[in-house]
Write a protein that holds these residues in place. Structure first.
Motif, PDB file in Angstrom:
ATOM      1  N   LEU A 292       0.804  -1.228   0.000  1.00  0.00           N
ATOM      2  CA  LEU A 292       0.000   0.000   0.000  1.00  0.00           C
ATOM      3  C   LEU A 292       0.837   1.278   0.000  1.00  0.00           C
ATOM      4  O   LEU A 292       0.359   2.332  -0.412  1.00  0.00           O
ATOM      5  CB  LEU A 292      -0.944   0.012   1.208  1.00  0.00           C
ATOM      6  CG  LEU A 292      -2.265  -0.751   1.031  1.00  0.00           C
ATOM      7  CD1 LEU A 292      -3.045  -0.779   2.331  1.00  0.00           C
ATOM      8  CD2 LEU A 292      -3.110  -0.143  -0.072  1.00  0.00           C
ATOM      9  N   SER A 293       2.061   1.191   0.469  1.00  0.00           N
ATOM     10  CA  SER A 293       2.909   2.379   0.441  1.00  0.00           C
ATOM     11  C   SER A 293       3.467   2.641  -0.967  1.00  0.00           C
ATOM     12  O   SER A 293       4.012   3.698  -1.239  1.00  0.00           O
ATOM     13  CB  SER A 293       4.056   2.241   1.446  1.00  0.00           C
ATOM     14  OG  SER A 293       4.863   1.120   1.123  1.00  0.00           O
ATOM     15  N   HIS A 294       3.315   1.638  -1.876  1.00  0.00           N
ATOM     16  CA  HIS A 294       3.800   1.792  -3.250  1.00  0.00           C
ATOM     17  C   HIS A 294       2.664   2.160  -4.211  1.00  0.00           C
ATOM     18  O   HIS A 294       2.860   2.953  -5.132  1.00  0.00           O
ATOM     19  CB  HIS A 294       4.464   0.498  -3.739  1.00  0.00           C
ATOM     20  CG  HIS A 294       5.751   0.213  -3.043  1.00  0.00           C
ATOM     21  ND1 HIS A 294       6.646  -0.736  -3.495  1.00  0.00           N
ATOM     22  CD2 HIS A 294       6.325   0.740  -1.928  1.00  0.00           C
ATOM     23  CE1 HIS A 294       7.701  -0.782  -2.684  1.00  0.00           C
ATOM     24  NE2 HIS A 294       7.517   0.105  -1.723  1.00  0.00           N
ATOM     25  N   CYS A 295       1.483   1.561  -4.040  1.00  0.00           N
ATOM     26  CA  CYS A 295       0.331   1.872  -4.888  1.00  0.00           C
ATOM     27  C   CYS A 295      -0.949   1.386  -4.221  1.00  0.00           C
ATOM     28  O   CYS A 295      -0.911   0.755  -3.166  1.00  0.00           O
ATOM     29  CB  CYS A 295       0.484   1.259  -6.287  1.00  0.00           C
ATOM     30  SG  CYS A 295       0.108  -0.503  -6.379  1.00  0.00           S
ATOM     31  N   GLU A 296      -2.096   1.671  -4.844  1.00  0.00           N
ATOM     32  CA  GLU A 296      -3.397   1.350  -4.243  1.00  0.00           C
ATOM     33  C   GLU A 296      -4.046   0.118  -4.872  1.00  0.00           C
ATOM     34  O   GLU A 296      -5.271  -0.037  -4.812  1.00  0.00           O
ATOM     35  CB  GLU A 296      -4.338   2.556  -4.386  1.00  0.00           C
ATOM     36  CG  GLU A 296      -3.872   3.737  -3.582  1.00  0.00           C
ATOM     37  CD  GLU A 296      -4.604   5.029  -3.906  1.00  0.00           C
ATOM     38  OE1 GLU A 296      -4.423   6.007  -3.160  1.00  0.00           O
ATOM     39  OE2 GLU A 296      -5.337   5.057  -4.916  1.00  0.00           O
ATOM     40  N   PHE A 297      -3.230  -0.749  -5.436  1.00  0.00           N
ATOM     41  CA  PHE A 297      -3.772  -1.954  -6.065  1.00  0.00           C
ATOM     42  C   PHE A 297      -4.540  -2.806  -5.058  1.00  0.00           C
ATOM     43  O   PHE A 297      -5.628  -3.311  -5.355  1.00  0.00           O
ATOM     44  CB  PHE A 297      -2.644  -2.783  -6.693  1.00  0.00           C
ATOM     45  CG  PHE A 297      -3.099  -4.143  -7.135  1.00  0.00           C
ATOM     46  CD1 PHE A 297      -3.757  -4.309  -8.343  1.00  0.00           C
ATOM     47  CD2 PHE A 297      -2.922  -5.256  -6.328  1.00  0.00           C
ATOM     48  CE1 PHE A 297      -4.215  -5.558  -8.730  1.00  0.00           C
ATOM     49  CE2 PHE A 297      -3.375  -6.504  -6.713  1.00  0.00           C
ATOM     50  CZ  PHE A 297      -4.020  -6.655  -7.927  1.00  0.00           C
TER      51      PHE A 297
END
Length: 358
Positions: A292-297
């Protein structure tokens, strides 16, 4: 016989003179509280288990459509979403090869089983949206496809001898991929969503979100939300379909904070801190898809599959399909005699003889 006759007349006369007592208006009874401990265990709580068993036998249908420009990773993201090669079923390519470009609207069916639950997933892959020189009305083939699925369902539904379980090919969810420009939505994006939001559940996603900084991503998301609101475009979950306060609170948070989901998709696995993760390798490190800290996938996956999948199906059936159905039935109301719904010729109905007055 003659002796009984006067009595009969007297009774008749009496009944004419004395009015019949009027029945008292029904008063609703007060609910009686039942003490379950007193009566013992009944077993009505097993209905949930009964429903679960029945549903597991039949399985689920879920149809998801992906729309957007070429090169935004639509097919890759759907593969990542369901952790399977669902957007391409051909055996002519593997994970290491580049996914071929989509050139036509293509529905690919796939059965996924997890924990004893079977789901027939259909992914509708669409050609790059707006790639042509003249993009006027280029959403029409997609809108036509969605309406054709409603028509198929309606035809099955109005059959006299209809199937016990009608095959459901209706599009339950449309992921609309927005290019990560960081500026604003294209006029074409707005036109598409304006037309299609009336017939299908649209979930906007910002593709390849790793091309933007955190500040750019946050500002772009706010700008997209504002543009959709100004243009009167309703995306899923629509405000008017919130059933209660709990739904409204949960969906308001999604609408105001998460939408549109900024995502990264990848079919490739890498070793990170001793475990295998799906990600994209860059010169400065690995972007982990499910971090989640990299993207909202992960938020998108939980939203579509773990919390709102059943609601997506219900909104499709109760709102979008019902709207289409009502319009079709209205349009067919003025057909000439002898023709039924959808142009089918109905057999003549035999005339019912009127009862003759004696």
């Amino acid at each position: 016989m003659s002796k009984g006759l006067p009595e009969t007349r007297t009774d008749t006369a009496m009944s004419e003179l004395v009015p019949e007592p009027r029945p008292k208006p029904a008063v609703p009874m007060k609910p009686v509280s039942i003490n379950s401990n007193l009566l013992g265990y009944i077993g009505i709580d097993t209905i949930i288990e009964q429903m679960r068993k029945k549903t597991m036998k039949t399985g689920f249908d879920f149809n998801i459509m992906v729309v957007g420009q070429s090169g935004l990773g639509k097919s890759t993201l759907v593969n990542t979403l369901f952790k399977s090669q669902v957007s391409r079923k051909a055996s002519s390519w593997n994970r290491e090869e580049k996914i071929p470009k989509t050139v036509e609207i293509k529905a690919i069916g796939h059965v996924i089983e997890e924990g004893g639950v079977k789901m027939k997933l259909t992914v509708i892959d669409t050609p790059g949206f707006g790639d042509q020189i003249n993009n006027e009305n280029c959403w029409e083939p997609i809108e036509k496809y969605i309406n054709e699925q409603y028509e198929k369902f309606l035809k099955e539904e109005v059959n006299i001898a209809r199937k016990k379980r009608i095959p459901d090919t209706r599009v339950h969810c449309c992921l609309y991929f927005i290019s990560p420009t960081g500026h604003s939505l294209r006029p074409l994006d707005l036109e598409f969503m304006k037309h299609l939001s009336k017939v299908v559940n649209i979930i906007p996603v910002i593709a390849k979100a790793d091309t933007m900084t955190l500040e750019e991503k946050s500002e772009f998301k706010q700008r997209v939300r504002k543009e959709l609101e100004v243009n009167g475009i309703e995306f899923y979950p629509q405000k008017e379909f919130d059933e209660d306060l709990e739904d409204k609170t949960e969906n308001d948070k999604i609408r105001q904070e998460s939408m549109p989901f900024a995502v990264v998709g990848s079919d490739k696995e890498y070793q990170v801190n001793g475990k295998r993760v799906l990600g994209r390798k860059t010169p400065w490190g690995i972007i982990e898809v499910e971090n989640l800290s990299h993207c909202e996938f992960a938020l998108l996956r939980d939203f579509v599959i773990r919390t709102h999948l059943q609601d997506l199906k219900e909104v499709t059936h109760n709102i979008h399909y019902e709207t289409y159905r009502a319009k079709r039935l209205n349009d067919n109301g003025g057909l000439p005699p002898g023709e039924g719904l959808l142009g089918t010729v109905l057999p003549p109905v035999p005339a019912t003889p009127c009862p003759t007055a004696e």
